[in-house]
Enzyme design. Structure first.
Site, PDB file in Angstrom:
ATOM      1  N   CYS A  47      11.899  66.102 -48.285  1.00  0.00           N
ATOM      2  CA  CYS A  47      11.674  64.680 -48.544  1.00  0.00           C
ATOM      3  C   CYS A  47      12.285  64.235 -49.868  1.00  0.00           C
ATOM      4  CB  CYS A  47      10.172  64.398 -48.548  1.00  0.00           C
ATOM      5  SG  CYS A  47       9.765  62.703 -49.014  1.00  0.00           S
ATOM      6  N   TRP A  83       2.417  66.176 -41.578  1.00  0.00           N
ATOM      7  CA  TRP A  83       3.026  67.310 -42.253  1.00  0.00           C
ATOM      8  C   TRP A  83       2.059  68.489 -42.123  1.00  0.00           C
ATOM      9  CZ3 TRP A  83       7.934  66.977 -43.886  1.00  0.00           C
ATOM     10  CH2 TRP A  83       8.456  65.721 -44.212  1.00  0.00           C
ATOM     11  N   THR A 117       1.913  60.430 -46.068  1.00  0.00           N
ATOM     12  CA  THR A 117       3.222  60.624 -46.690  1.00  0.00           C
ATOM     13  C   THR A 117       3.177  61.569 -47.878  1.00  0.00           C
ATOM     14  OG1 THR A 117       2.861  58.684 -48.107  1.00  0.00           O
ATOM     15  CG2 THR A 117       4.001  58.325 -46.011  1.00  0.00           C
ATOM     16  N   VAL A 118       4.331  62.146 -48.172  1.00  0.00           N
ATOM     17  CA  VAL A 118       4.569  62.883 -49.408  1.00  0.00           C
ATOM     18  C   VAL A 118       5.630  62.114 -50.180  1.00  0.00           C
ATOM     19  CG1 VAL A 118       3.930  65.157 -48.542  1.00  0.00           C
ATOM     20  CG2 VAL A 118       6.279  64.374 -48.234  1.00  0.00           C
ATOM     21  N   TYR A 181      18.122  55.526 -44.399  1.00  0.00           N
ATOM     22  CA  TYR A 181      17.104  55.449 -43.343  1.00  0.00           C
ATOM     23  C   TYR A 181      17.282  54.189 -42.507  1.00  0.00           C
ATOM     24  CZ  TYR A 181      14.693  59.411 -45.382  1.00  0.00           C
ATOM     25  OH  TYR A 181      14.390  60.673 -45.831  1.00  0.00           O
TER      26      TYR A 181
END
Length: 327
Positions: A47, A83, A117-118, A181
């Site tokens: 990421c 994740w 999210t990370v 993205y």
């Protein structure tokens, strides 16, 4: 409504979800306290948003102050996007005891419905998410965490340049960091081509900016360089093909390629970059806006990234021996 559909607008463009946990770190009332050993940074090496926080953590010497948990590059096969901590013994994070990132989000807020999210900072004392604001997280590490810096730590976010850095960061975010993205997740030809054109127009501009200066703000590395690096280092191995951002590779830009080599060879950058993980994720794993049938389970052999270790000669632009002198 599934999570990835929520991030696709009516015109087919990708609209990244906003961050839910944004309380800042600091010493003022209501802010998150600055304490050694209290927090854990969760990331995945794939990421770019998380990678830049890990770079700054290492550059500033915060590795023994904020612990690090690493999720697998492969998305777990679940009904929702998540994740997984399958890299750890028994498949659970050794500090938090969670198998999936969504567990700590749900523990923090039972009705949380966004993507987990990370990067995300977890308070290990209270066992809850306290900040997942990827856009500002590096800035917190670069300022209010200063009592815990290593000796002679650099100034990545000097006060005299903050307004300029913020402006450039905003541009880099919209056109480059998130721009790839917007290309990869576009659901119409029109929005894809618009994002593609903006992306390469900005890369052309940055190529020119770096023609006569070593880094984005001159002789020394700043937060803006960290943010740009996280996208550039993934470009040729992932975005160029997987996200159809294929007008040029970064190796085709003389100044951007030399700049990328310079950063890659700097402590905190190349040593936190995992090309194997990046390639597995972008070419084999499921993405938030990808068709689950798209994957062909073929991992590309290339490209050859060994050129990142070759001389860059960028130091001649600054005549400085150090990249991290304090402003």
């Amino acid at each position: 409504m599934s999570q990835h559909i929520q991030e696709i607008a009516a015109d087919g463009s990708f609209k990244r979800q906003t961050n839910r946990f944004t309380i800042p770190f600091g010493t003022n009332p209501g802010e998150l306290p600055i304490e050694a050993g209290r927090y854990r940074l969760l990331w995945s090496a794939v990421c770019p948003w998380a990678h830049r926080s890990v770079i700054v953590r290492r550059v500033l010497g915060l590795e023994n102050i904020i612990s690090l948990g690493t999720a697998s590059p492969m998305r777990p096969k679940l009904p929702h996007v998540d994740w997984e901590f399958s890299l750890d013994p028994d498949g659970v994070d050794p500090v938090l005891g969670i198998r999936y990132l969504s567990e700590i989000y749900k523990k923090t807020e039972a009705n949380y419905s966004g993507r987990p999210t990370v990067p995300v900072i977890v308070d290990v004392v209270e066992q809850k998410v306290v900040n997942n604001d990827y856009f500002k997280l590096t800035n917190y590490l670069e300022t209010v965490w200063s009592p815990f810096y290593k000796e002679n730590a650099p100034s990545l976010y000097p006060e005299s340049l903050r307004q300029e850095i913020d402006r450039l960061n905003d541009t880099i975010f919209h056109d480059v960091n998130n721009g790839v993205y917007k290309c990869g997740f576009a659901r119409s030809q029109e929005v894809y081509e618009l994002a593609y054109d903006k992306l390469f127009a900005r890369l052309d501009e940055l190529e020119g900016r770096l023609a006569n200066q070593r880094f984005l703000f001159g002789d020394y590395i700043t937060d803006s360089d960290v943010r740009l690096y996280a996208t550039l280092i993934r470009f040729d191995v992932a975005y160029y093909s997987a996200f159809k951002a294929n007008r040029n590779r970064i190796v085709d830009f003389p100044n951007l390629w030399g700049y990328l080599k310079d950063l890659y060879q700097t402590t905190g950058f190349g040593d936190t970059t995992d090309f194997d993980a990046i390639k597995k994720h972008y070419h084999l794993s499921h993405h938030i806006a990808a068709d689950d049938q798209k994957g062909q389970n073929i991992l590309p052999k290339g490209p050859d990234m060994s050129g990142l270790h070759s001389p860059h000669n960028r130091e001649s632009l600054s005549h400085k021996e150090e990249k991290f002198l304090i402003h």
